[in-house]
Scaffold this motif. Structure first.
Motif, PDB file in Angstrom:
ATOM      1  N   ARG A 167       9.320   3.299   1.283  1.00 36.71           N
ATOM      2  CA  ARG A 167       8.963   2.649   2.540  1.00 36.71           C
ATOM      3  C   ARG A 167       7.458   2.613   2.735  1.00 36.71           C
ATOM      4  O   ARG A 167       6.930   1.796   3.464  1.00 36.71           O
ATOM      5  CB  ARG A 167       9.606   3.374   3.718  1.00 36.71           C
ATOM      6  CG  ARG A 167      11.106   3.250   3.775  1.00 36.71           C
ATOM      7  CD  ARG A 167      11.603   3.580   5.144  1.00 36.71           C
ATOM      8  NE  ARG A 167      11.063   2.661   6.133  1.00 36.71           N
ATOM      9  CZ  ARG A 167      11.064   2.899   7.446  1.00 36.71           C
ATOM     10  NH1 ARG A 167      11.552   4.024   7.905  1.00 36.71           N
ATOM     11  NH2 ARG A 167      10.569   2.018   8.276  1.00 36.71           N
ATOM     12  N   TYR A 168       6.766   3.554   2.094  1.00 34.40           N
ATOM     13  CA  TYR A 168       5.321   3.618   2.286  1.00 34.40           C
ATOM     14  C   TYR A 168       4.584   3.535   0.959  1.00 34.40           C
ATOM     15  O   TYR A 168       3.575   4.192   0.745  1.00 34.40           O
ATOM     16  CB  TYR A 168       4.961   4.921   3.010  1.00 34.40           C
ATOM     17  CG  TYR A 168       5.753   5.134   4.261  1.00 34.40           C
ATOM     18  CD1 TYR A 168       6.797   6.038   4.297  1.00 34.40           C
ATOM     19  CD2 TYR A 168       5.490   4.378   5.396  1.00 34.40           C
ATOM     20  CE1 TYR A 168       7.544   6.211   5.443  1.00 34.40           C
ATOM     21  CE2 TYR A 168       6.233   4.549   6.545  1.00 34.40           C
ATOM     22  CZ  TYR A 168       7.259   5.475   6.558  1.00 34.40           C
ATOM     23  OH  TYR A 168       8.002   5.629   7.701  1.00 34.40           O
ATOM     24  N   PHE A 226       4.386  -4.108  12.642  1.00 39.26           N
ATOM     25  CA  PHE A 226       5.272  -3.675  11.557  1.00 39.26           C
ATOM     26  C   PHE A 226       4.501  -3.447  10.262  1.00 39.26           C
ATOM     27  O   PHE A 226       4.646  -2.404   9.605  1.00 39.26           O
ATOM     28  CB  PHE A 226       6.372  -4.717  11.339  1.00 39.26           C
ATOM     29  CG  PHE A 226       7.218  -4.472  10.125  1.00 39.26           C
ATOM     30  CD1 PHE A 226       8.229  -3.522  10.147  1.00 39.26           C
ATOM     31  CD2 PHE A 226       6.997  -5.162   8.945  1.00 39.26           C
ATOM     32  CE1 PHE A 226       9.006  -3.275   9.014  1.00 39.26           C
ATOM     33  CE2 PHE A 226       7.761  -4.930   7.817  1.00 39.26           C
ATOM     34  CZ  PHE A 226       8.774  -3.980   7.856  1.00 39.26           C
ATOM     35  N   VAL A 227       3.681  -4.429   9.873  1.00 43.38           N
ATOM     36  CA  VAL A 227       2.938  -4.318   8.619  1.00 43.38           C
ATOM     37  C   VAL A 227       1.970  -3.146   8.677  1.00 43.38           C
ATOM     38  O   VAL A 227       1.818  -2.396   7.700  1.00 43.38           O
ATOM     39  CB  VAL A 227       2.197  -5.638   8.326  1.00 43.38           C
ATOM     40  CG1 VAL A 227       1.280  -5.490   7.124  1.00 43.38           C
ATOM     41  CG2 VAL A 227       3.189  -6.763   8.083  1.00 43.38           C
ATOM     42  N   GLU A 285      12.525  -3.280  -0.915  1.00 40.52           N
ATOM     43  CA  GLU A 285      13.006  -2.054  -0.277  1.00 40.52           C
ATOM     44  C   GLU A 285      14.523  -1.939  -0.388  1.00 40.52           C
ATOM     45  O   GLU A 285      15.067  -0.868  -0.707  1.00 40.52           O
ATOM     46  CB  GLU A 285      12.581  -2.061   1.195  1.00 40.52           C
ATOM     47  CG  GLU A 285      12.953  -0.821   1.971  1.00 40.52           C
ATOM     48  CD  GLU A 285      12.581  -0.948   3.422  1.00 40.52           C
ATOM     49  OE1 GLU A 285      13.070  -1.902   4.073  1.00 40.52           O
ATOM     50  OE2 GLU A 285      11.817  -0.125   3.925  1.00 40.52           O
ATOM     51  N   GLN A 323       3.708   0.109   7.963  1.00 41.42           N
ATOM     52  CA  GLN A 323       4.044   0.303   6.556  1.00 41.42           C
ATOM     53  C   GLN A 323       2.812   0.632   5.719  1.00 41.42           C
ATOM     54  O   GLN A 323       2.917   1.340   4.721  1.00 41.42           O
ATOM     55  CB  GLN A 323       4.737  -0.941   5.998  1.00 41.42           C
ATOM     56  CG  GLN A 323       5.926  -1.418   6.806  1.00 41.42           C
ATOM     57  CD  GLN A 323       6.920  -0.314   7.100  1.00 41.42           C
ATOM     58  OE1 GLN A 323       7.327   0.427   6.213  1.00 41.42           O
ATOM     59  NE2 GLN A 323       7.302  -0.189   8.356  1.00 41.42           N
ATOM     60  N   TYR A 350       8.009   0.178  17.647  1.00 38.60           N
ATOM     61  CA  TYR A 350       6.814   0.309  16.823  1.00 38.60           C
ATOM     62  C   TYR A 350       5.803   1.252  17.457  1.00 38.60           C
ATOM     63  O   TYR A 350       5.153   2.050  16.756  1.00 38.60           O
ATOM     64  CB  TYR A 350       6.186  -1.069  16.595  1.00 38.60           C
ATOM     65  CG  TYR A 350       7.041  -2.013  15.784  1.00 38.60           C
ATOM     66  CD1 TYR A 350       7.967  -1.537  14.870  1.00 38.60           C
ATOM     67  CD2 TYR A 350       6.922  -3.399  15.930  1.00 38.60           C
ATOM     68  CE1 TYR A 350       8.752  -2.394  14.115  1.00 38.60           C
ATOM     69  CE2 TYR A 350       7.697  -4.274  15.183  1.00 38.60           C
ATOM     70  CZ  TYR A 350       8.611  -3.764  14.283  1.00 38.60           C
ATOM     71  OH  TYR A 350       9.394  -4.619  13.545  1.00 38.60           O
ATOM     72  N   LEU A 393       2.277  -6.555   1.383  1.00 38.97           N
ATOM     73  CA  LEU A 393       1.914  -6.263   2.767  1.00 38.97           C
ATOM     74  C   LEU A 393       0.404  -6.222   2.944  1.00 38.97           C
ATOM     75  O   LEU A 393      -0.096  -6.538   4.025  1.00 38.97           O
ATOM     76  CB  LEU A 393       2.535  -4.945   3.207  1.00 38.97           C
ATOM     77  CG  LEU A 393       4.066  -4.896   3.276  1.00 38.97           C
ATOM     78  CD1 LEU A 393       4.526  -3.561   3.826  1.00 38.97           C
ATOM     79  CD2 LEU A 393       4.605  -6.029   4.136  1.00 38.97           C
ATOM     80  N   ILE A 407       6.409 -10.182   3.966  1.00 36.87           N
ATOM     81  CA  ILE A 407       7.285  -9.188   4.583  1.00 36.87           C
ATOM     82  C   ILE A 407       8.694  -9.285   4.019  1.00 36.87           C
ATOM     83  O   ILE A 407       9.343  -8.267   3.721  1.00 36.87           O
ATOM     84  CB  ILE A 407       7.294  -9.370   6.115  1.00 36.87           C
ATOM     85  CG1 ILE A 407       5.904  -9.081   6.689  1.00 36.87           C
ATOM     86  CG2 ILE A 407       8.330  -8.464   6.761  1.00 36.87           C
ATOM     87  CD1 ILE A 407       5.769  -9.405   8.162  1.00 36.87           C
ATOM     88  N   TYR A 450       8.799  -7.803   0.610  1.00 41.78           N
ATOM     89  CA  TYR A 450       8.757  -6.337   0.720  1.00 41.78           C
ATOM     90  C   TYR A 450      10.121  -5.784   1.102  1.00 41.78           C
ATOM     91  O   TYR A 450      10.588  -4.793   0.526  1.00 41.78           O
ATOM     92  CB  TYR A 450       7.708  -5.947   1.750  1.00 41.78           C
ATOM     93  CG  TYR A 450       7.780  -4.501   2.193  1.00 41.78           C
ATOM     94  CD1 TYR A 450       7.290  -3.486   1.385  1.00 41.78           C
ATOM     95  CD2 TYR A 450       8.340  -4.157   3.418  1.00 41.78           C
ATOM     96  CE1 TYR A 450       7.353  -2.162   1.781  1.00 41.78           C
ATOM     97  CE2 TYR A 450       8.413  -2.836   3.830  1.00 41.78           C
ATOM     98  CZ  TYR A 450       7.916  -1.843   3.009  1.00 41.78           C
ATOM     99  OH  TYR A 450       7.986  -0.540   3.395  1.00 41.78           O
ATOM    100  N   ARG A 451      10.770  -6.434   2.050  1.00 44.95           N
ATOM    101  CA  ARG A 451      12.087  -5.962   2.473  1.00 44.95           C
ATOM    102  C   ARG A 451      13.122  -6.091   1.359  1.00 44.95           C
ATOM    103  O   ARG A 451      13.990  -5.240   1.203  1.00 44.95           O
ATOM    104  CB  ARG A 451      12.537  -6.745   3.716  1.00 44.95           C
ATOM    105  CG  ARG A 451      11.708  -6.494   4.956  1.00 44.95           C
ATOM    106  CD  ARG A 451      11.814  -5.066   5.408  1.00 44.95           C
ATOM    107  NE  ARG A 451      13.169  -4.722   5.793  1.00 44.95           N
ATOM    108  CZ  ARG A 451      13.640  -4.822   7.027  1.00 44.95           C
ATOM    109  NH1 ARG A 451      12.866  -5.243   7.999  1.00 44.95           N
ATOM    110  NH2 ARG A 451      14.877  -4.487   7.297  1.00 44.95           N
TER     111      ARG A 451
END
Length: 696
Positions: free
Chosen positions: A434-435, A516-517, A397, A520, A551, A451, A390, A393-394
Motif C-alpha cells: 500500500r505504501y 488519496f494520492v 494493489e 499513499q 482521509y 502515483l 490511480i 495503482y489500484r
C-alpha cells in the motif's frame, strides 16, 4: 471552412478593381486584368490566374492587394498545402497596410484591410489559436457597419465559430443576433450608404456572392441557431430550428447530426443512434469521422465503453487517412490536414477516456499522454491522467492482494514440530504494497502511470481550475483577468464546455484525489490540508464528505494526532453517500451528464453501497483509532456496532483483524483463535443489542 477562405479571397480580389491600396485610381487596362484574374480564379483556373496576376504585378509593383491575391492563388494552386507560405504573405501585406513602409495610413482602404484581417483570423482559427483570432475579430466588429454585407456576415459567422469552439454561448448569441438584424433590415429593403459604396468593389463576379435573402445563407443561419440552443438551451427553441432544417430539400447530413445531438442531450440515446444511421450518404471523410465519433460518445453515455472505444478507433483510422491524403510525401501542412490533425487529438482523448472507463488504465494513460500538447490547459485532462495512474495503482494493489491469498506467496518456511512448530512469513507479505515507493526513473519527459506522476497532474488541474471565474447562472467559462499582468489562459474546447456545476464537481474530485494520492505517497500534511479544504466547501455531496473525513482521519492518525482523528470518525454524521448536489443550477442534459461522469470516477473502486455499510466501515476505522489509544473496550463496542450494521464482504477481513487484536489485548487467546478460524466477527455477533459507543 476552406470554402470560407476561398470565398473571402474572391471578395478581396474583387476589391482591387477600382484603385490600389495607395489611393491611386487604377487604369482601364489594370481593371481588365483584375477582372480577368478574378474570372479565372472563380473558374479554378489557377495557373492562368497566376499568369494574369503576374502581369498586373509588373504594373502595380509592391501593391499589397495584388501581392495578397498572388499568395491566395498560389495557395489554391498547391491544393491548399502551402499554409505557412500563405501566412507569411498575410503578415507581409498587413505590414504594408499598417503604414510601416512610410505610406500614408489615411489612404489605406478600410474594407481591404478588414478582408485581409478576416483571412488572417480564419487561418488562426484553423490552427486553434483562438485568442489571437478573437482579438482580430473583435477589432473588425468595431468597424463592421461600413463593411460590405457579405464580408460582415462572414465575420459574424467566424466569430460565432470561435465562440462555439470556446463554448462562449453569450458571445455567439450576440453575433447571430447581428446577422439576424442584417437579414431583417434586408427584408425591409433598407441599406446604408456605406454598403452602396462598398458594392462598387464587386462589379465582376457578383454571382459568387450570396445575398442576405439567399436560401443558403438562411439555412446556414438556422444551423448556427440550432448549435447555439444545443450549447446554451433551451432545447425547445432548438427543436424548432431543427424542424426547419429537416423540412428543407434536400435534407443535409448536418441536419441529421444536429437532430441526433438534440436527442442525445435529451438522453434518448437509441433514438439518437437511429437518426445518425438514417442520415444521407456520407460522401466525405470528415463526415465519416464525425459519424463514428458521435456513435462513440452515445455509447459512452450508455455505459458501453468497450463499444465506444471501438467506434472512436474507427473514427481515428478514417481521420488518419485525411492527414496523409493531401500529400503522399507525408507533408501535413495542408488546410484539410490541419483540420484532421486537430481532430486527431480529440479522438485520441476520447479513446483514452473509454479505455480508462473500461478498466484499462495503462493503454488509456498512453493515449492521453499523446494529447498533452492539445489539452495542456484543460483541468479535466490532467485529472483523467491522474485517474489512470490511480487506477493502475489500484489494479497493482489488487493483484498483490490476490497473490497474498496463496499460501506459497506468504509462507517462507515452517520450522519446528508439534506445539513448537512456527511459520516463517516472507518479507513481502507485510502488506507494505500500500505504501510502495514510486518507481525509479520517472520524469516529465518520460512519464509513467504512477502515483508520483499523478500528484503533479492533480496539482496542475487544481491550479488551472483556480483561475476560473464562474457564475451559477452562467453556463460559460470566464477567464479570471483580475490582473492585467497575469497571463491569459484559453482553455481547450473540452474544458470550455464546463459550466459552474461541472467546475464545482471537478474541484471536489480533484481535492479528494489529491488527498488519496498524498496519503499513499506519505505526504501527510498535504493530504490533511486538502481533506480539510474539501470538507470546507459548501454544498458538499455526501460521498465527498465521507471521503474527506476518512482521509483526514487517516492523515491525523499517521501524524499521531489520534484525538483529532476520532472527531472525524463520527458515524452519526453519515446521512448520505451519493454524489448528488443539494442545490444544482439549471443546466442542459449534456452538462449534467458530464458532472455525473466526473463523480462516477470516484466510485468505480470498492466503496460502501449503502449508508448502513458506510457507517459500519466508519465504526471499524474508529475501532482502529481506539486500539491505537489503548482503549480496547471502546474498540470492542465499535466492532459490535459494525457487526450489527452488517459490513460488506470486502470490508470484513479488516474488521476481523481488529477483533483478533482486541481479543489478544484482553488476553483472550482462545477467542482470538476462534475469530481467526471462522473469519467472522465472532463472538461479538451475539451482542447485537449493544448501544452506540457515542452514546455510552
Amino acid at each position: 471552412m476552406s470554402e470560407s477562405i476561398k470565398a473571402n479571397s474572391e471578395d478581396h480580389k474583387e476589391g482591387k478593381n477600382d484603385r490600389s491600396s495607395n489611393g491611386i485610381l487604377a487604369s482601364d487596362d489594370e481593371r481588365v486584368l483584375a477582372q480577368k484574374a478574378l474570372l479565372q480564379f472563380h473558374s479554378r483556373k489557377y495557373e492562368e490566374c497566376l499568369r494574369t496576376i503576374n502581369e498586373l504585378l509588373e504594373i502595380r509593383q509592391n501593391d499589397p492587394k495584388v501581392c495578397h491575391n498572388l499568395g491566395v492563388a498560389q495557395f489554391y494552386k498547391s491544393s491548399c498545402t502551402k499554409l505557412d507560405e500563405l501566412t507569411k504573405v498575410f503578415d507581409s501585406v498587413l505590414i504594408q497596410f499598417s503604414g510601416e513602409n512610410g505610406e500614408d495610413q489615411d489612404s489605406v482602404d478600410e474594407f481591404d484591410q478588414a478582408a485581409l484581417n478576416y483571412n488572417k483570423a480564419l487561418i488562426l482559427y484553423f490552427f486553434r489559436q483562438y485568442e489571437k483570432a478573437s482579438d482580430i475579430i473583435e477589432g473588425l466588429f468595431k468597424i463592421i457597419e461600413p463593411l460590405d454585407e457579405n464580408l460582415a456576415c462572414k465575420i459574424c459567422f467566424l466569430a460565432a465559430d470561435l465562440s462555439f469552439a470556446t463554448r462562449q454561448a453569450n458571445m455567439a448569441g450576440e453575433k447571430l443576433a447581428y446577422i439576424e438584424k442584417m437579414i431583417t433590415s434586408s427584408e425591409k429593403g433598407s441599406t446604408n450608404q456605406h454598403h452602396e459604396k462598398s458594392e462598387t468593389f464587386f462589379t465582376v463576379g457578383g454571382g459568387t456572392k450570396h445575398g442576405l435573402q439567399s436560401e443558403s445563407l438562411q439555412m446556414k443561419f438556422n444551423q448556427y441557431k440550432a448549435r447555439l440552443h444545443l450549447l446554451n438551451g433551451p432545447l425547445k427553441l432548438c427543436k424548432r430550428e431543427i424542424k426547419i432544417l429537416m423540412s428543407s430539400t434536400p435534407v443535409t447530413p448536418t441536419a441529421h447530426f444536429l437532430k441526433s445531438n438534440f436527442e442525445y442531450l435529451r438522453k434518448n440515446y437509441r433514438k439518437s443512434i437511429k437518426i445518425l444511421n438514417s442520415s444521407p450518404r456520407l460522401d466525405s471523410n470528415e463526415l465519416i469521422v464525425m459519424y463514428y465519433n458521435n456513435l462513440g460518445c452515445i455509447h459512452h453515455q450508455m455505459k458501453k465503453h468497450n463499444l465506444a472505444a471501438l467506434y472512436c478507433k474507427k473514427a481515428m483510422n478514417v481521420n488518419e487517412e485525411c492527414i496523409q491524403k493531401p500529400n503522399d510525401s507525408g507533408n501535413i501542412n495542408s488546410l484539410s490536414a490541419v483540420q484532421a490533425l486537430n481532430r486527431h487529438y480529440e479522438l485520441l482523448y476520447n479513446i483514452g477516456i473509454e479505455l480508462l472507463f473500461s478498466n484499462r488504465p495503462l493503454p488509456g494513460f498512453e493515449a492521453l499522454i499523446q494529447c498533452m500538447q492539445a489539452f495542456n490547459t484543460d483541468p479535466k485532462y490532467w485529472f483523467r491522467i491522474a485517474e489512470c495512474c490511480i487506477s493502475a495503482y489500484r489494479m497493482g494493489e489488487e493483484e498483490i492482494a490476490a497473490k497474498a491469498q496463496n499460501k506459497s506467496y506468504i509462507v517462507s518456511t515452517v520450522v519446528g514440530v508439534g506445539q513448537h512448530q512456527k511459520t516463517v512469513l516472507k518479507p513481502t507479505a507485510d502488506y507494505s504494497y500500500r505504501y510502495l515507493p514510486p518507481s525509479h526513473g520517472i520524469s516529465v519527459a518520460n512519464p509513467e502511470p504512477s502515483l508520483k506522476f499523478a500528484l503533479p497532474c492533480l496539482k496542475n488541474a487544481l491550479l488551472l481550475l483556480s483561475s476560473v471565474n464562474y457564475n451559477n447562472n452562467d453556463q460559460a467559462i470566464q477567464r479570471n483577468d483580475n490582473s492585467r499582468s497575469r497571463a491569459k489562459v484559453y482553455f481547450s474546447p473540452s474544458a470550455a464546455g464546463m459550466n459552474a456545476h461541472d467546475i464545482i464537481a471537478l474541484r471536489y474530485a480533484i481535492l479528494a484525489a489529491i488527498a488519496f494520492v498524498s496519503l499513499q505517497l506519505g505526504e501527510l500534511v498535504l493530504a490533511l490540508e486538502r481533506s480539510k479544504e474539501l470538507l470546507a466547501l459548501p454544498s458538499l455531496p455526501g460521498l465527498y464528505r465521507y471521503l474527506g473525513h476518512m482521509y483526514a482521519a487517516e492523515a491525523l492518525i499517521r501524524l499521531n494526532k489520534i484525538d483529532e482523528a476520532v472527531q472525524h470518525l463520527s458515524p452519526e454524521t453519515i446521512t448520505d453517500i451519493s454524489c448528488s448536489f443539494s442545490t444544482q443550477p439549471e443546466t442542459t442534459s449534456e452538462n449534467k451528464t458530464e458532472a455525473d461522469n466526473i463523480s462516477s470516477a470516484a466510485t468505480r473502486h470498492k466503496f460502501p453501497r449503502t449508508i448502513e455499510s458506510a457507517r459500519a466501515l466508519m465504526f471499524v476505522n474508529l475501532a482502529s483509532a481506539y486500539c491505537l489509544q489503548r482503549k480496547p473496550e471502546k474498540a470492542r463496542k465499535c466492532i459490535e456496532q459494525a457487526s450489527v450494521l452488517r459490513l460488506e464482504k470486502e470490508h470484513i477481513p479488516g474488521a476481523v483483524l481488529i477483533s483478533i487484536y482486541i481479543e489478544l489485548a484482553n488476553g483472550n487467546v482462545a477467542s482470538a483463535l476462534e475469530v481467526l478460524k471462522r473469519q467472522q466477527l465472532y463472538p461479538f455477533q451475539r451482542n447485537n443489542g449493544s448501544k452506540n459507543i457515542r452514546n455510552s
